[in-house]
Motif scaffolding. Structure first.
Motif, short mmCIF file in Angstrom:
data_model
loop_
_atom_site.label_atom_id
_atom_site.label_comp_id
_atom_site.label_asym_id
_atom_site.label_seq_id
_atom_site.Cartn_x
_atom_site.Cartn_y
_atom_site.Cartn_z
N ARG A 3 -10.98 5.25 6.40
CA ARG A 3 -9.60 5.31 5.91
C ARG A 3 -9.47 6.38 4.83
O ARG A 3 -8.51 7.12 4.79
CB ARG A 3 -9.16 3.95 5.38
N TYR A 6 -9.35 9.75 6.40
CA TYR A 6 -8.05 9.92 7.05
C TYR A 6 -6.99 10.27 6.01
O TYR A 6 -6.22 11.22 6.18
CB TYR A 6 -7.67 8.62 7.78
N GLN A 34 4.15 10.94 15.29
CA GLN A 34 2.71 11.12 15.10
C GLN A 34 2.17 10.20 14.01
O GLN A 34 1.11 9.61 14.16
CB GLN A 34 2.40 12.57 14.74
N GLU A 37 2.11 6.58 15.24
CA GLU A 37 1.03 6.39 16.22
C GLU A 37 -0.34 6.34 15.55
O GLU A 37 -1.15 5.47 15.86
CB GLU A 37 1.07 7.53 17.24
N ARG A 38 -0.59 7.23 14.59
CA ARG A 38 -1.89 7.25 13.91
C ARG A 38 -2.11 6.00 13.07
O ARG A 38 -3.21 5.46 13.00
CB ARG A 38 -2.04 8.50 13.07
N ALA A 40 -0.79 3.06 13.66
CA ALA A 40 -0.99 1.94 14.59
C ALA A 40 -2.38 1.99 15.23
O ALA A 40 -3.09 0.99 15.24
CB ALA A 40 0.09 1.96 15.67
N GLN A 41 -2.75 3.14 15.75
CA GLN A 41 -4.03 3.25 16.46
C GLN A 41 -5.22 3.23 15.51
O GLN A 41 -6.24 2.63 15.80
CB GLN A 41 -4.06 4.51 17.31
N GLY A 42 -5.09 3.90 14.39
CA GLY A 42 -6.22 4.00 13.47
C GLY A 42 -6.43 2.80 12.57
O GLY A 42 -7.56 2.48 12.20
N GLY A 44 -4.11 -0.27 12.79
CA GLY A 44 -3.41 -1.47 13.23
C GLY A 44 -2.17 -1.77 12.40
O GLY A 44 -1.71 -2.91 12.36
N THR A 46 1.77 -1.67 11.34
CA THR A 46 3.11 -1.61 11.92
C THR A 46 4.12 -1.63 10.78
O THR A 46 3.81 -2.05 9.66
CB THR A 46 3.38 -2.81 12.85
N SER A 64 -1.04 -3.79 7.97
CA SER A 64 -1.74 -4.62 8.95
C SER A 64 -1.96 -5.99 8.32
O SER A 64 -2.64 -6.09 7.29
CB SER A 64 -3.08 -4.00 9.32
#
Length: 95
Positions: A3, A6, A34, A37-38, A40-42, A44, A46, A64
């Motif tokens: 994290r 990122y 983008q 999406e990152r 959510a995917q990276g 979790g 929302t 999350s």
């Protein structure tokens, strides 16, 4: 650690809230799709809440409930979405 890497890749800084759009584009910004999406995917994450600030930027909190990670973003009118803060220990409070 993942994290942290990122977030560092986006160059997050609290000073970004006041940055101009041109300056922000070189920092921690991308298209809204983008970023969502990152997150959510990276991680979790929302969207947990959304609001409109006095300067017409959209402020969103993503989190999350499973891991407790959270991210705050701002989207300027007609502009990119920028990450402004992130952390751990998110708690959902329904007061």
């Amino acid at each position: 650690m993942r994290r942290m890497i990122y977030l560092m890749s986006f160059g997050i800084g609290a000073a970004m809230i006041g940055a101009t759009q041109t300056h922000a584009e070189t920092r921690s910004c991308a298209s809204h799709a983008q970023v969502v999406e990152r997150l959510a995917q990276g991680f979790g994450e929302t969207r947990q809440s959304i609001g409109l600030s006095s300067d017409n930027t959209v402020v969103e909190v993503f989190a999350s409930r499973d891991t407790g990670s959270w991210t705050i973003t701002v989207t300027r009118p007609g502009g990119l979405t920028c990450l402004v803060a992130a952390g751990q220990a998110y708690q959902y409070v329904n007061e």
